[in-house]
Design an enzyme around this catalytic site. Structure first.
Site, PDB file in Angstrom:
ATOM      1  N   ASP A  40       5.425   4.516  -4.947  1.00 25.14           N
ATOM      2  CA  ASP A  40       5.801   3.146  -4.658  1.00 25.14           C
ATOM      3  C   ASP A  40       4.354   2.522  -3.818  1.00 25.14           C
ATOM      4  O   ASP A  40       3.956   3.538  -3.045  1.00 25.14           O
ATOM      5  CB  ASP A  40       6.952   2.964  -4.020  1.00 25.14           C
ATOM      6  CG  ASP A  40       6.996   3.409  -2.696  1.00 25.14           C
ATOM      7  OD1 ASP A  40       7.118   4.710  -2.724  1.00 25.14           O
ATOM      8  OD2 ASP A  40       7.504   2.599  -1.674  1.00 25.14           O
ATOM      9  N   GLU A  76       9.192   5.235  -0.578  1.00 24.90           N
ATOM     10  CA  GLU A  76       8.843   5.694   0.501  1.00 24.90           C
ATOM     11  C   GLU A  76       8.595   4.419   1.686  1.00 24.90           C
ATOM     12  O   GLU A  76       9.053   4.553   2.563  1.00 24.90           O
ATOM     13  CB  GLU A  76       7.793   6.768   0.509  1.00 24.90           C
ATOM     14  CG  GLU A  76       7.114   7.303   2.010  1.00 24.90           C
ATOM     15  CD  GLU A  76       6.152   6.339   2.592  1.00 24.90           C
ATOM     16  OE1 GLU A  76       6.012   7.017   3.643  1.00 24.90           O
ATOM     17  OE2 GLU A  76       5.796   5.206   2.166  1.00 24.90           O
TER      18      GLU A  76
END
EC number: 3.4.11.4
Length: 443
Positions: free
Chosen positions: A114, A207
């Protein structure tokens, strides 16, 4: 995440109790590494903090599918995209330790798919600058990566840089780490003479919104040590992070039509504003702290007259400080409620992660072998602290020591973000050397 170089060791890094290792001959394919990176950053993987799904955005699963297929294509036999969009794979050992009945430790290499929701991440249009000549970098959008605001540029003259067009993030955080790990995996497969133990590959989701380790099964990972490739610059080993808690303060009032509100309306939104205003302003805030100083950071107010909430993050390198911050928040909220008849205040605190240092002390080799690998490559390692966190913070807290390593990122979380290909190549070389040193240990 954000990091600050305030933990440079002046001492000579501790040597490992082992015989010197003859450096392996390995050539990293720069063009292939660059092609990987450019391919990955074009996939939109912006994390969505408002989503209750995992992963929080569909592009993360799309990138995961791509990575799983690429791992399978280079003969990673157990390449897998699981139900949570985590990507797994194993590069088998070449050191003969398994057949000898004394296996060397399994090392996990971890990066997240991400990108930050703090800036746009859609339609990334990367720009490659060969042999950067120095000076400010004009971007197609009309923006500028200025030397004045990007001090690391002065050390990168002559290097290959990758920027965006100035409208979006690049996504080097952490697709630089992904590209490095993928290139290391293929390099190891193509060069069976490179000595290493079992290498586990893991790419995570979300994350950037604190959920990166939520779906990781450490028994499945089955590693002795892990490394996140999620750091800036080159030659850095991040050995400390903030300890972190989140807090929500909820104020409950009474809403009624404002035309008849006299003596009856109790405005929770005013209470929330009073609460934020009553928190420290000149100390203990992100705007006033640096280095090892912690802070209380109110970052979101939402709600209305009847009910309003304030979300905060609490950060310190010393975990015990977080309890003091929590008491200050509770005392302040209760005082606001006492000063506003009819208001109720409810405080909730949730643990997020703890200082990396607290777990790395249990496996000092996690740092000393990384340092030794840099030294054997003729590079001076630097220990750093992070004014933030990584997946490694939570993995370490869960029992898997996980330092964070450089991956050539710069200006993270900004549309002026860029990456350095030369530093990514160096990171791949460092990982390969480090795996060689780990293969000389015994689990």
């Amino acid at each position: 995440m954000y990091r600050v170089s305030r933990h440079r060791s002046n001492a000579v890094p501790q040597k490992n109790p082992m015989q010197p290792v003859t450096p392996s001959t390995v050539m990293i394919d720069r063009s292939r590494l660059l092609d990987r990176f450019l391919r990955y950053v074009r996939v939109e993987t912006t994390a969505d903090p408002s989503s209750n799904l995992y992963p929080s955005s569909p592009g993360q699963r799309e990138l995961g599918q791509m990575l799983r297929d690429e791992l399978a294509a280079i003969s990673i036999l157990d390449a897998e995209l699981d139900e949570n969009a985590l990507v797994w794979g194993t590069v088998p050992a070449t050191d003969g330790s398994v057949s000898a009945g004394s296996p060397s430790p399994t090392v996990a290499m971890v990066a997240h798919m991400d990108t930050s929701p703090e800036a746009p991440g859609k339609d990334v249009n990367p720009q490659v600058i060969d042999a950067y000549a120095g000076g400010d970098i004009p971007l197609p959008s009309g923006g500028l990566i200025s030397v004045a605001k990007s001090e690391s540029l002065s050390d990168l003259v002559g290097k290959t840089l990758i920027t965006t067009d100035g409208r979006t993030l690049l996504g080097g955080d952490d697709k630089a780490g992904i590209a490095i790990i993928m290139e290391v995996a293929q390099t190891l497969i193509e060069n069976p003479h490179l000595v290493h133990g079992p290498v586990r590959i893991l790419f995570t989701c979300d994350e950037e919104i604190g959920r990166g380790t939520d779906k990781i099964d450490l028994r499945k990972l089955d590693a002795t040590v892990a490394y996140t490739l999620d750091g800036g610059g080159a030659g850095v080993i991040d050995v400390e992070t903030f300890s972190a808690d989140g807090a929500t303060v909820r104020f409950v009032g009474h809403n009624i039509h404002p035309s008849i509100g006299k003596g009856r309306m109790v405005n929770a939104l005013r209470a929330a504003a009073d609460f934020v205003s009553a928190l420290p302003r000149t100390t203990c805030t992100p705007e006033t702290t640096e280095d090892r100083e912690g802070f209380i950071h109110p970052h979101t107010i939402h709600g209305g007259v009847g009910e309003a909430s304030v979300d905060l993050i609490l950060r310190s390198f010393e975990s015990e400080d977080l309890a003091d911050y929590a008491r200050l928040i509770e005392t302040t909220a209760n005082q606001v409620a006492a000063d506003t008849p009819g208001i109720e205040a409810h405080v909730s605190i949730r643990q997020q992660y703890r200082n990396l240092r607290e777990g790395l002390d249990d496996l000092p080799e996690s740092v000393s072998l990384a340092e030794a690998a840099f030294e054997q490559l003729g590079r001076q390692p630097t220990r750093m602290i992070i004014r933030g966190g990584t997946d490694g913070s939570q993995l370490t807290e869960k029992g898997l020591p996980t330092p964070n390593l450089s991956s050539g990122q710069h200006n993270i979380h900004a549309v002026t973000e860029f990456a350095c290909l030369d530093e990514m190549v160096e990171a791949a070389q460092h990982v390969i050397k480090m795996l060689e040193l780990w293969s000389q240990q015994r689990a």
